[in-house]
Write a protein that holds these residues in place. Sequence first.
Motif, PDB file in Angstrom:
ATOM      1  N   SER A   1       0.873  -1.161   0.184  1.00  0.00           N
ATOM      2  CA  SER A   1      -0.166  -0.196   0.295  1.00  0.00           C
ATOM      3  C   SER A   1       0.838   1.336   0.100  1.00  0.00           C
ATOM      4  O   SER A   1       0.355   2.333  -0.764  1.00  0.00           O
ATOM      5  CB  SER A   1      -0.930   0.122   1.042  1.00  0.00           C
ATOM      6  N   CYS A   2       1.878   1.310   0.867  1.00  0.00           N
ATOM      7  CA  CYS A   2       2.974   2.471   0.909  1.00  0.00           C
ATOM      8  C   CYS A   2       3.453   2.731  -0.375  1.00  0.00           C
ATOM      9  O   CYS A   2       3.736   3.663  -1.271  1.00  0.00           O
ATOM     10  CB  CYS A   2       3.942   2.044   1.757  1.00  0.00           C
ATOM     11  N   PHE A   3       3.840   1.555  -1.491  1.00  0.00           N
ATOM     12  CA  PHE A   3       4.497   2.023  -2.623  1.00  0.00           C
ATOM     13  C   PHE A   3       3.320   2.489  -3.564  1.00  0.00           C
ATOM     14  O   PHE A   3       3.590   3.603  -4.240  1.00  0.00           O
ATOM     15  CB  PHE A   3       4.918   0.438  -3.090  1.00  0.00           C
ATOM     16  N   PHE A   4       2.139   1.948  -3.718  1.00  0.00           N
ATOM     17  CA  PHE A   4       0.977   2.356  -4.506  1.00  0.00           C
ATOM     18  C   PHE A   4       0.812   3.919  -3.839  1.00  0.00           C
ATOM     19  O   PHE A   4       0.452   4.882  -4.880  1.00  0.00           O
ATOM     20  CB  PHE A   4      -0.088   1.657  -4.343  1.00  0.00           C
ATOM     21  N   MET A   5       0.821   4.392  -2.682  1.00  0.00           N
ATOM     22  CA  MET A   5       0.299   5.614  -2.282  1.00  0.00           C
ATOM     23  C   MET A   5       1.385   6.484  -2.725  1.00  0.00           C
ATOM     24  O   MET A   5       0.931   7.564  -3.087  1.00  0.00           O
ATOM     25  CB  MET A   5       0.256   5.450  -0.769  1.00  0.00           C
ATOM     26  N   VAL A   6       2.336   6.291  -2.688  1.00  0.00           N
ATOM     27  CA  VAL A   6       3.605   7.204  -3.266  1.00  0.00           C
ATOM     28  C   VAL A   6       3.324   7.352  -4.707  1.00  0.00           C
ATOM     29  O   VAL A   6       3.292   8.779  -5.110  1.00  0.00           O
ATOM     30  CB  VAL A   6       5.020   6.649  -2.973  1.00  0.00           C
ATOM     31  N   ILE A   7       3.173   6.585  -5.361  1.00  0.00           N
ATOM     32  CA  ILE A   7       2.916   6.620  -6.943  1.00  0.00           C
ATOM     33  C   ILE A   7       1.554   7.516  -7.110  1.00  0.00           C
ATOM     34  O   ILE A   7       1.531   8.426  -7.849  1.00  0.00           O
ATOM     35  CB  ILE A   7       2.647   5.476  -7.670  1.00  0.00           C
ATOM     36  N   LYS A   8       0.438   7.156  -6.369  1.00  0.00           N
ATOM     37  CA  LYS A   8      -0.961   7.588  -6.813  1.00  0.00           C
ATOM     38  C   LYS A   8      -1.231   8.984  -6.085  1.00  0.00           C
ATOM     39  O   LYS A   8      -2.135   9.834  -6.694  1.00  0.00           O
ATOM     40  CB  LYS A   8      -1.851   6.402  -6.514  1.00  0.00           C
ATOM     41  N   VAL A   9      -0.619   9.008  -4.797  1.00  0.00           N
ATOM     42  CA  VAL A   9      -0.781  10.277  -3.949  1.00  0.00           C
ATOM     43  C   VAL A   9      -0.045  11.406  -4.338  1.00  0.00           C
ATOM     44  O   VAL A   9      -0.276  12.432  -5.040  1.00  0.00           O
ATOM     45  CB  VAL A   9      -1.318   9.940  -2.416  1.00  0.00           C
ATOM     46  N   TYR A  10       1.112  11.187  -3.917  1.00  0.00           N
ATOM     47  CA  TYR A  10       2.371  12.211  -4.042  1.00  0.00           C
ATOM     48  C   TYR A  10       2.567  12.283  -5.569  1.00  0.00           C
ATOM     49  O   TYR A  10       3.068  13.492  -5.825  1.00  0.00           O
ATOM     50  CB  TYR A  10       3.430  11.758  -3.296  1.00  0.00           C
ATOM     51  N   GLY A  11       2.568  11.508  -6.300  1.00  0.00           N
ATOM     52  CA  GLY A  11       2.832  11.610  -7.740  1.00  0.00           C
ATOM     53  C   GLY A  11       1.654  12.404  -8.412  1.00  0.00           C
ATOM     54  O   GLY A  11       2.010  12.791  -9.719  1.00  0.00           O
ATOM     55  N   ASN A  12       0.647  12.678  -7.891  1.00  0.00           N
ATOM     56  CA  ASN A  12      -0.523  13.360  -8.671  1.00  0.00           C
ATOM     57  C   ASN A  12      -1.060  14.556  -7.825  1.00  0.00           C
ATOM     58  O   ASN A  12      -1.688  15.279  -8.082  1.00  0.00           O
ATOM     59  CB  ASN A  12      -1.845  12.330  -8.755  1.00  0.00           C
ATOM     60  N   MET A  13      -0.552  14.956  -6.747  1.00  0.00           N
ATOM     61  CA  MET A  13      -1.002  15.847  -5.769  1.00  0.00           C
ATOM     62  C   MET A  13      -0.815  17.189  -6.498  1.00  0.00           C
ATOM     63  O   MET A  13      -1.710  17.895  -6.252  1.00  0.00           O
ATOM     64  CB  MET A  13      -0.341  15.760  -4.582  1.00  0.00           C
ATOM     65  N   GLU A  14       0.293  17.516  -7.027  1.00  0.00           N
ATOM     66  CA  GLU A  14       0.820  18.881  -7.402  1.00  0.00           C
ATOM     67  C   GLU A  14      -0.255  19.169  -8.620  1.00  0.00           C
ATOM     68  O   GLU A  14      -0.750  20.024  -8.721  1.00  0.00           O
ATOM     69  CB  GLU A  14       2.198  18.900  -8.134  1.00  0.00           C
ATOM     70  N   TYR A  15      -0.628  18.089  -9.304  1.00  0.00           N
ATOM     71  CA  TYR A  15      -1.293  18.407 -10.741  1.00  0.00           C
ATOM     72  C   TYR A  15      -2.864  18.979 -10.140  1.00  0.00           C
ATOM     73  O   TYR A  15      -3.477  19.646 -10.673  1.00  0.00           O
ATOM     74  CB  TYR A  15      -1.680  17.304 -11.345  1.00  0.00           C
ATOM     75  N   HIS A  16      -3.124  18.138  -9.016  1.00  0.00           N
ATOM     76  CA  HIS A  16      -4.660  18.275  -8.735  1.00  0.00           C
ATOM     77  C   HIS A  16      -4.752  19.704  -7.839  1.00  0.00           C
ATOM     78  O   HIS A  16      -5.612  20.324  -7.917  1.00  0.00           O
ATOM     79  CB  HIS A  16      -5.116  17.165  -7.853  1.00  0.00           C
ATOM     80  N   MET A  17      -3.424  20.063  -7.200  1.00  0.00           N
ATOM     81  CA  MET A  17      -3.683  21.340  -6.653  1.00  0.00           C
ATOM     82  C   MET A  17      -3.727  22.454  -7.866  1.00  0.00           C
ATOM     83  O   MET A  17      -4.483  23.445  -7.549  1.00  0.00           O
ATOM     84  CB  MET A  17      -2.389  21.547  -5.735  1.00  0.00           C
ATOM     85  N   LYS A  18      -2.969  22.266  -8.651  1.00  0.00           N
ATOM     86  CA  LYS A  18      -3.191  23.233  -9.682  1.00  0.00           C
ATOM     87  C   LYS A  18      -4.588  23.215 -10.525  1.00  0.00           C
ATOM     88  O   LYS A  18      -5.110  24.233 -10.690  1.00  0.00           O
ATOM     89  CB  LYS A  18      -2.038  23.052 -10.830  1.00  0.00           C
ATOM     90  N   GLU A  19      -5.063  22.075 -10.618  1.00  0.00           N
ATOM     91  CA  GLU A  19      -6.471  22.126 -11.147  1.00  0.00           C
ATOM     92  C   GLU A  19      -7.599  22.723 -10.299  1.00  0.00           C
ATOM     93  O   GLU A  19      -8.557  23.337 -10.564  1.00  0.00           O
ATOM     94  CB  GLU A  19      -6.825  20.443 -11.448  1.00  0.00           C
ATOM     95  N   ALA A  20      -7.336  22.720  -8.831  1.00  0.00           N
ATOM     96  CA  ALA A  20      -8.085  23.118  -7.923  1.00  0.00           C
ATOM     97  C   ALA A  20      -7.852  24.484  -7.563  1.00  0.00           C
ATOM     98  O   ALA A  20      -8.573  25.395  -6.620  1.00  0.00           O
ATOM     99  CB  ALA A  20      -8.122  22.460  -6.682  1.00  0.00           C
ATOM    100  N   ASN A  21      -6.892  25.154  -8.339  1.00  0.00           N
ATOM    101  CA  ASN A  21      -6.587  26.466  -8.267  1.00  0.00           C
ATOM    102  C   ASN A  21      -6.008  26.803  -6.501  1.00  0.00           C
ATOM    103  O   ASN A  21      -6.449  27.972  -6.118  1.00  0.00           O
ATOM    104  CB  ASN A  21      -7.670  27.663  -8.640  1.00  0.00           C
ATOM    105  N   ILE A  22      -5.149  25.897  -6.312  1.00  0.00           N
ATOM    106  CA  ILE A  22      -4.856  26.145  -4.822  1.00  0.00           C
ATOM    107  C   ILE A  22      -3.675  27.151  -4.804  1.00  0.00           C
ATOM    108  O   ILE A  22      -2.672  27.002  -5.476  1.00  0.00           O
ATOM    109  CB  ILE A  22      -4.355  24.880  -4.219  1.00  0.00           C
ATOM    110  N   GLY A  23      -3.749  28.268  -3.942  1.00  0.00           N
ATOM    111  CA  GLY A  23      -2.869  29.196  -3.983  1.00  0.00           C
ATOM    112  C   GLY A  23      -1.458  28.818  -3.523  1.00  0.00           C
ATOM    113  O   GLY A  23      -0.383  29.330  -4.007  1.00  0.00           O
ATOM    114  N   THR A  24      -1.425  27.907  -2.439  1.00  0.00           N
ATOM    115  CA  THR A  24      -0.184  27.551  -1.958  1.00  0.00           C
ATOM    116  C   THR A  24       0.830  26.736  -2.891  1.00  0.00           C
ATOM    117  O   THR A  24       0.240  26.071  -3.539  1.00  0.00           O
ATOM    118  CB  THR A  24      -0.269  26.659  -0.797  1.00  0.00           C
ATOM    119  N   ASP A  25       2.125  27.272  -3.068  1.00  0.00           N
ATOM    120  CA  ASP A  25       2.769  26.385  -3.886  1.00  0.00           C
ATOM    121  C   ASP A  25       3.042  25.029  -3.464  1.00  0.00           C
ATOM    122  O   ASP A  25       3.273  24.623  -2.181  1.00  0.00           O
ATOM    123  CB  ASP A  25       4.306  27.379  -3.931  1.00  0.00           C
ATOM    124  N   PHE A  26       3.243  24.185  -4.444  1.00  0.00           N
ATOM    125  CA  PHE A  26       3.370  22.684  -3.987  1.00  0.00           C
ATOM    126  C   PHE A  26       4.801  22.577  -3.460  1.00  0.00           C
ATOM    127  O   PHE A  26       5.632  22.903  -4.142  1.00  0.00           O
ATOM    128  CB  PHE A  26       3.199  21.615  -5.162  1.00  0.00           C
TER     129      PHE A  26
END
Length: 206
Positions: free
Chosen positions: A145-170
């Motif tokens: 689960s840790c392996f998949f979490m790194v890929i699926k969560v941390y690997g995609n978080m920056e993209y989704h923050m930009k999509e959500a117009n989050i002001g805080t820099d990744f």
Amino acid sequence: MRVKVLQTMNWSDISLIVGCIVLSFVLFLAYCGAFHVITFRTAQPYERDLHVAYFHTRGPYKDCGPLFSKVLKIFGGKSPMFALYHDNPREVAADQCRYAVGVLLPNELSNETTAVLKSNGLCQHTLPTIEKAFMTDFPATSFLSCFFMVIKVYGNMEYHMKEANIGTDFGKAPFIELHNHVPGHVRVFMPLEKQERFVLPEFSAT
């Protein structure tokens, strides 16, 4: 005897066995979160201040396993665990990345817990209550689960923050994991407010 058994098996039997093996493997991957659909959201990550005890170190985040094992050995899995990753590994050399692993503490510490913290040299800090964090929950069911979490969560978080117009820099604020905050899951979040109070004292001086 083994040769005779193999000779009596036909292709349909072999296909059935192979199919069962493949199905079992796919189900195991699903159980570990390989096909989990990630849903990021802006919400309150927890409802009260979190008092934490932890060990801290520097090094590649991928080498955090021994620190988790050390904490588990001390507390025996009785206290919810957390991890805090201070640096953005895209901007900081892997061997200089600062992180901490520890447990959540109750509001009132027993004499026994106080003695355990002192004898093992754990640091303490309080993470403030906040209303807004960018977060998601991921299944925590096995070591994979840790392996998949790194890929699926941390690997995609920056993209989704930009999509959500989050002001805080990744990566400009720490990433925190709360293990079993939601039963059977790890909550991963980045605070969107009071970010300076998520900087552990040991990291503010370095």
